[in-house]
Design a protein around this motif. Structure first.
Motif, PDB file in Angstrom:
ATOM      1  N   UNK A  39       0.799  -1.227   0.000  1.00 45.12           N
ATOM      2  CA  UNK A  39       0.000   0.000   0.000  1.00 45.12           C
ATOM      3  C   UNK A  39       0.833   1.280   0.000  1.00 45.12           C
ATOM      4  N   UNK A  40       2.149   1.177   0.243  1.00 43.17           N
ATOM      5  CA  UNK A  40       2.960   2.396   0.179  1.00 43.17           C
ATOM      6  C   UNK A  40       3.342   2.718  -1.269  1.00 43.17           C
ATOM      7  N   UNK A  41       3.241   1.711  -2.152  1.00 43.12           N
ATOM      8  CA  UNK A  41       3.493   1.995  -3.573  1.00 43.12           C
ATOM      9  C   UNK A  41       2.207   2.081  -4.378  1.00 43.12           C
ATOM     10  N   UNK A  42       1.241   1.206  -4.057  1.00 37.01           N
ATOM     11  CA  UNK A  42      -0.036   1.243  -4.783  1.00 37.01           C
ATOM     12  C   UNK A  42      -1.172   1.497  -3.808  1.00 37.01           C
ATOM     13  N   UNK A  43      -2.009   2.466  -4.124  1.00 34.69           N
ATOM     14  CA  UNK A  43      -3.060   2.773  -3.162  1.00 34.69           C
ATOM     15  C   UNK A  43      -4.055   1.612  -3.080  1.00 34.69           C
ATOM     16  N   UNK A  44      -4.572   1.420  -1.883  1.00 30.13           N
ATOM     17  CA  UNK A  44      -5.424   0.275  -1.609  1.00 30.13           C
ATOM     18  C   UNK A  44      -6.860   0.560  -2.036  1.00 30.13           C
ATOM     19  N   UNK A  45      -7.430  -0.357  -2.804  1.00 29.85           N
ATOM     20  CA  UNK A  45      -8.804  -0.218  -3.264  1.00 29.85           C
ATOM     21  C   UNK A  45      -9.736  -0.917  -2.264  1.00 29.85           C
ATOM     22  N   UNK A  46     -10.423  -0.131  -1.474  1.00 30.33           N
ATOM     23  CA  UNK A  46     -11.235  -0.677  -0.392  1.00 30.33           C
ATOM     24  C   UNK A  46     -12.338  -1.605  -0.912  1.00 30.33           C
ATOM     25  N   UNK A  47     -13.046  -1.155  -1.947  1.00 32.99           N
ATOM     26  CA  UNK A  47     -14.151  -1.964  -2.470  1.00 32.99           C
ATOM     27  C   UNK A  47     -13.667  -3.310  -2.985  1.00 32.99           C
ATOM     28  N   UNK A  48     -12.532  -3.268  -3.650  1.00 35.57           N
ATOM     29  CA  UNK A  48     -11.945  -4.497  -4.187  1.00 35.57           C
ATOM     30  C   UNK A  48     -11.618  -5.466  -3.043  1.00 35.57           C
ATOM     31  N   UNK A  49     -11.025  -4.926  -1.992  1.00 38.00           N
ATOM     32  CA  UNK A  49     -10.646  -5.765  -0.851  1.00 38.00           C
ATOM     33  C   UNK A  49     -11.887  -6.327  -0.159  1.00 38.00           C
ATOM     34  N   UNK A  50     -12.895  -5.502   0.004  1.00 38.93           N
ATOM     35  CA  UNK A  50     -14.126  -5.987   0.650  1.00 38.93           C
ATOM     36  C   UNK A  50     -14.771  -7.091  -0.185  1.00 38.93           C
ATOM     37  N   UNK A  92      -0.344   5.238   5.206  1.00 38.19           N
ATOM     38  CA  UNK A  92      -0.752   4.278   6.235  1.00 38.19           C
ATOM     39  C   UNK A  92      -2.018   4.765   6.934  1.00 38.19           C
ATOM     40  N   UNK A  93      -2.051   6.051   7.233  1.00 39.79           N
ATOM     41  CA  UNK A  93      -3.239   6.612   7.886  1.00 39.79           C
ATOM     42  C   UNK A  93      -4.478   6.437   7.023  1.00 39.79           C
ATOM     43  N   UNK A  94      -4.308   6.597   5.710  1.00 43.89           N
ATOM     44  CA  UNK A  94      -5.445   6.448   4.803  1.00 43.89           C
ATOM     45  C   UNK A  94      -5.987   5.022   4.860  1.00 43.89           C
ATOM     46  N   UNK A  95      -5.097   4.034   4.875  1.00 42.41           N
ATOM     47  CA  UNK A  95      -5.552   2.643   4.951  1.00 42.41           C
ATOM     48  C   UNK A  95      -6.328   2.420   6.260  1.00 42.41           C
ATOM     49  N   UNK A  96      -5.789   2.912   7.366  1.00 36.75           N
ATOM     50  CA  UNK A  96      -6.461   2.731   8.660  1.00 36.75           C
ATOM     51  C   UNK A  96      -7.836   3.400   8.651  1.00 36.75           C
TER      52      UNK A  96
END
Ligand SMILES: [Zn+2]
Length: 273
Positions: A39-50, A92-96
């Motif tokens: 996630x520090x190189x590629x932003x995390x896609x929340x919907x995809x993960x869910x 990291x804060x964004x992921x949390x």
């Protein structure tokens, strides 16, 4: 007939899961963890993960653990070469934030603790006095006025060298030249634990690091050491060794179980100003 612990449908006689369900679950775990670790190189896609979590029978609680594990990996990777940058901190804060972590969940998390430790070190390296510590309860010692507590280690073992002797060939730790404001990489601390056989355990207690002193408060001993009274620091994977500025002072050791943080913290505070 047992029910599958993943999909909840009948799994067959004496069975608790379908093999396909377990495989689907494990592969979901792997994918999500890798996505978050990256996630520090590629932003995390929340919907995809869910979506992956749902399709892989990953519960909410398990998902949160997975995210913390993935972040732990991301933080370790980042700390492998340098301290966390502002940009990495934000990511990291964004992921949390995206996954709705609460204060309670974070305060009990080792990953979050590591994150805060990294931010504290960055503050010090940038010449700031970190104010990220929230002490609950009463300290077993009185801090001076105008002194800022920066970190508190619990259950610290305090050792002294059994008999004083002059070192000829150096100590058991590894030696690092002290330069102003330097971050020592996490990897440097692997595999150099304090050699306890040479030592006498004096006490166990709380160690507080402030901008001016190292405090130790145990059952038998309580003391404070000013940074300018310490002539050398020795890094270990599980703690730190110090040598006070006095001819017959024995080397002292504090096992905090986090040599990387303890050493970076104390050495950079001692070298400030
Ligand atoms: Zn199933």
């Amino acid at each position: 007939m047992g029910l599958c612990r993943f999909c909840g449908k009948p799994a067959g006689f004496l069975r608790k899961e379908h093999r396909e369900c377990r495989e689907k679950h494990n592969s979901g775990v792997f994918i999500i963890r890798s996505m978050v670790a990256d996630s520090l190189s590629n932003s995390v896609d929340r919907d995809e993960i869910l979506k992956i979590a749902r399709e892989s029978y990953i519960s909410n609680e398990e998902l949160k653990n997975l995210i913390l594990n993935g972040l732990d990996e991301a933080i370790d990777k980042a700390l492998g070469d340098n301290i966390l940058t502002q940009e990495e901190e934000e990511k990291i804060k964004i992921v949390l934030l995206k996954f709705g972590f609460g204060v309670d969940e974070l305060s009990s998390s080792k990953t979050y603790e590591k994150f805060i430790k990294a931010l504290i070190l960055r503050d010090i390296l940038e010449g700031k006095i970190p104010k990220r510590l929230d002490i609950k309860g009463v300290l077993p010692f009185n801090l001076l006025k105008n002194e800022t507590p920066i970190w508190l280690f619990n259950d610290v073992k305090y050792y002294q060298l059994k008999t004083y002797r002059h070192y000829v060939g150096g100590s058991n730790g590894f030696s690092i030249r002290i330069t102003k404001g330097v971050y020592y990489r996490m990897g440097d601390f692997r595999g150099y634990p304090v050699e306890e056989t040479e030592l006498t355990k004096v006490d166990e207690g709380v160690m507080c690091i402030t901008d001016k002193h190292i405090y130790f408060g145990g059952r038998i001993k309580s003391f404070r050491i000013s940074y300018d009274k310490i002539v050398s620091f020795t890094p270990y994977s599980d703690g730190i060794g110090i040598q006070r500025d006095s001819t017959n002072a024995r080397p002292e050791y504090f096992i905090t179980n986090d040599g990387w943080f303890t050493y970076n913290l104390v050495v950079n505070l001692a070298n400030r100003g």
